[in-house]
Design an enzyme around this catalytic site. Structure first.
Site, PDB file in Angstrom:
ATOM      1  N   ASP A  25      41.448  37.261  36.724  1.00 12.03           N
ATOM      2  CA  ASP A  25      41.468  36.338  35.588  1.00 12.03           C
ATOM      3  C   ASP A  25      42.626  36.723  34.674  1.00 12.03           C
ATOM      4  OD1 ASP A  25      40.139  38.710  35.041  1.00 12.03           O
ATOM      5  OD2 ASP A  25      38.316  37.764  34.320  1.00 12.03           O
ATOM      6  N   GLU A  29      37.259  33.298  30.093  1.00 15.04           N
ATOM      7  CA  GLU A  29      36.538  33.444  28.824  1.00 15.04           C
ATOM      8  C   GLU A  29      36.028  32.106  28.302  1.00 15.04           C
ATOM      9  OE1 GLU A  29      35.660  36.181  27.685  1.00 15.04           O
ATOM     10  OE2 GLU A  29      37.021  37.691  28.493  1.00 15.04           O
TER      11      GLU A  29
END
EC number: 3.5.1.47
Length: 376
Positions: A69, A128
C-alpha cells in the site's frame, strides 16, 4: 553516514505522503524507479494512482504476487526527521513508505535474477480509505495478471528488527467506519421546549452504543465500537439543530459485524423516535477480515524459521483493519507483521521505524520468493 539505496528511497517516499487516490507524486516516483530497471521481462500498467508490475519468469507455472500500500495519513508529523513530510498535515504514519520501498527492493532483486514463475507487484493506493484493494482486484488491468498466490506485510512497531509475526487463519478484524448524522430543530437556549437538542440526542446515542458489544456479542468473540469524534452546535446559547458522530466498528467474525450493525440501526431508530429527529447512518469504508491461508502460512513460517536469519513469532489476531483482506478472499495467500522497533505506534505523529528492517525484509523475502518460485 552512508545511506543505502533503499533507505534513501524510503526517505524520499516519506517526504511525499498523499491521501488515498491522490498519490500522484508517489505513483510517479514508483514509475520513475521502475524505469531504471526496465528490460524485456518487465511490464508495467497504471491503475488510477497505483502501479502494477509484472516480471516474466523463465518457465512460469504460476504467478506470485506482492502487494504494497502506498498512501499516507492526514497527521501532522512530529518525528523531527530531516526528511520529514513536505506535505503539510500529511504523514507516512502507518509505514506505507517502508511497504513500498520493500516492494521496490524485491522487484529489483526479481529483475536482477529472474525466477521460474511470474511475479506481479501491486502498488496499491487508498488502503487508509476509501479502500483500493477491492477495486484494484476487480480491475481490467489486473485481470490477466491475477496472482495465484499473494503476500503482504505490515510494519509492527512493537516487534524488534529481525522478527516477523503471523499466524494461520484469522489475523486482522473486519472493520467498518461509522458516521451518524442527526438533524432536529434548533432554538434559543432560553426556550428549550421549542427545540429538540441534537447534542443531547448525540450524547444519548453514544451512551447507548456502549451496550451493543457487551450485550449482543458472544463474550468468547471480540468486537469494539469506538466513537472518536462528535461535532454539533455553533455557540453556547443556541440549541443545536445538527450533530454528527464518527467512529469505527471492529469485529473478529463476519456474523458479529452484521449483528452489531443491526443493533446500531435499532438504537438510532429509537433516538429518532425519542428526540423527534432525523438520522442518517453511513458505514463508509468497510474492510473484510484478513484470513491467512493455513497451508501457505504454515509453509512460509517454516521456511523463514529454518532457512533465513529472521525470527518467527506466532502472534494472536488483532483488531487492526486492512483491505488486503479482500485480496485474500479471492487469492490464497497471507500477511505478516514485520518488526521495526519503534517507541511510538502506528498512526502516531512520532512513529520512527528502524530503517534496518528494510533491507532485512528485502533479503528474506527474496529468498522466499526464489524458493517458492521453483516449487509446484
Amino acid at each position: 553516514m552512508v545511506v543505502s539505496k533503499f533507505v534513501q528511497i524510503r526517505r524520499d517516499l516519506h517526504k511525499i505522503p498523499e491521501i488515498g487516490f491522490k498519490e500522484w507524486k508517489t505513483q510517479q516516483y514508483i514509475l520513475d524507479y521502475i524505469g531504471t530497471l526496465s528490460n524485456e521481462h518487465v511490464e508495467v500498467k497504471v491503475w488510477r494512482t497505483g502501479v502494477i508490475v509484472k516480471v516474466k519468469g523463465r518457465n512460469p507455472e504460476k504467478v506470485i504476487g506482492y502487494r504494497a500500500d502506498i498512501d499516507g495519513l492526514p497527521i501532522t508529523e512530529e518525528t523531527g526527521y530531516e526528511f520529514a513530510s513536505v506535505h503539510e498535515g500529511m504523514m507516512h504514519a502507518c509505514g506505507h513508505d517502508l511497504h513500498t520501498t520493500i516492494g521496490l527492493g524485491l522487484l529489483t532483486a526479481a529483475v536482477t535474477e529472474r525466477i521460474d514463475d511470474d511475479l506481479v507487484f501491486l502498488f496499491q493506493p487508498a488502503e487508509e480509505g476509501p479502500g483500493g484493494a477491492l477495486p484494484m482486484l476487480e480491475s481490467e488491468e489486473l485481470k490477466e495478471w491475477k496472482p495465484n498466490i499473494i503476500l503482504g506485510l505490515h510494519i509492527a512497531p512493537e516487534y524488534p528488527v529481525g522478527t516477523i509475526a503471523t499466524k494461520e487463519g484469522l489475523l486482522f478484524a473486519n472493520t467498518s467506519e461509522l458516521y451518524v448524522d442527526l438533524k432536529g430543530k434548533g432554538g434559543h437556549a432560553a426556550y428549550p421546549h421549542t427545540a429538540n437538542d441534537m447534542i443531547v440526542a448525540a450524547s444519548h446515542l453514544v451512551t447507548q452504543l456502549q451496550s451493543v458489544i457487551s450485550r449482543n456479542v458472544n463474550p468468547l468473540d471480540s468486537a469494539v465500537i469506538t466513537i472518536g469524534k462528535i461535532t454539533g452546535g455553533t455557540v453556547q446559547n443556541i440549541i443545536a439543530e445538527k450533530s454528527r458522530l464518527e467512529g469505527t466498528i471492529r469485529t473478529l467474525s463476519v456474523e458479529s459485524m452484521s449483528r452489531v450493525k443491526s443493533r446500531i440501526e435499532a438504537i438510532v431508530a429509537g433516538i429518532e423516535a425519542s428526540f423527534q429527529c432525523e438520522a442518517v447512518i453511513d458505514y463508509g469504508a468497510m474492510y473484510h477480515q484478513v484470513y491467512n491461508h493455513e497451508a501457505l502460512t504454515r509453509e512460509f513460517m517454516q521456511f523463514v524459521s529454518e532457512q533465513t536469519d529472521m525470527k518467527v513469532i506466532t502472534c494472536t489476531e488483532a483488531m487492526t483493519g486492512e483491505d488486503f483482506g479482500y485480496m485474500l478472499q479471492e487469492i490464497p495467500g497471507f500477511m505478516f507483521w514485520l518488526g521495526v522497533n519503534s517507541e511510538y505506534g502506528l498512526h502516531h505523529a512520532k512513529l520512527k521505524p528502524d530503517e534496518e528492517a528494510i533491507e532485512k525484509a528485502i533479503v528474506f523475502l527474496d529468498q522466499y520468493v526464489k524458493w517458492k518460485g521453483t516449487r509446484k
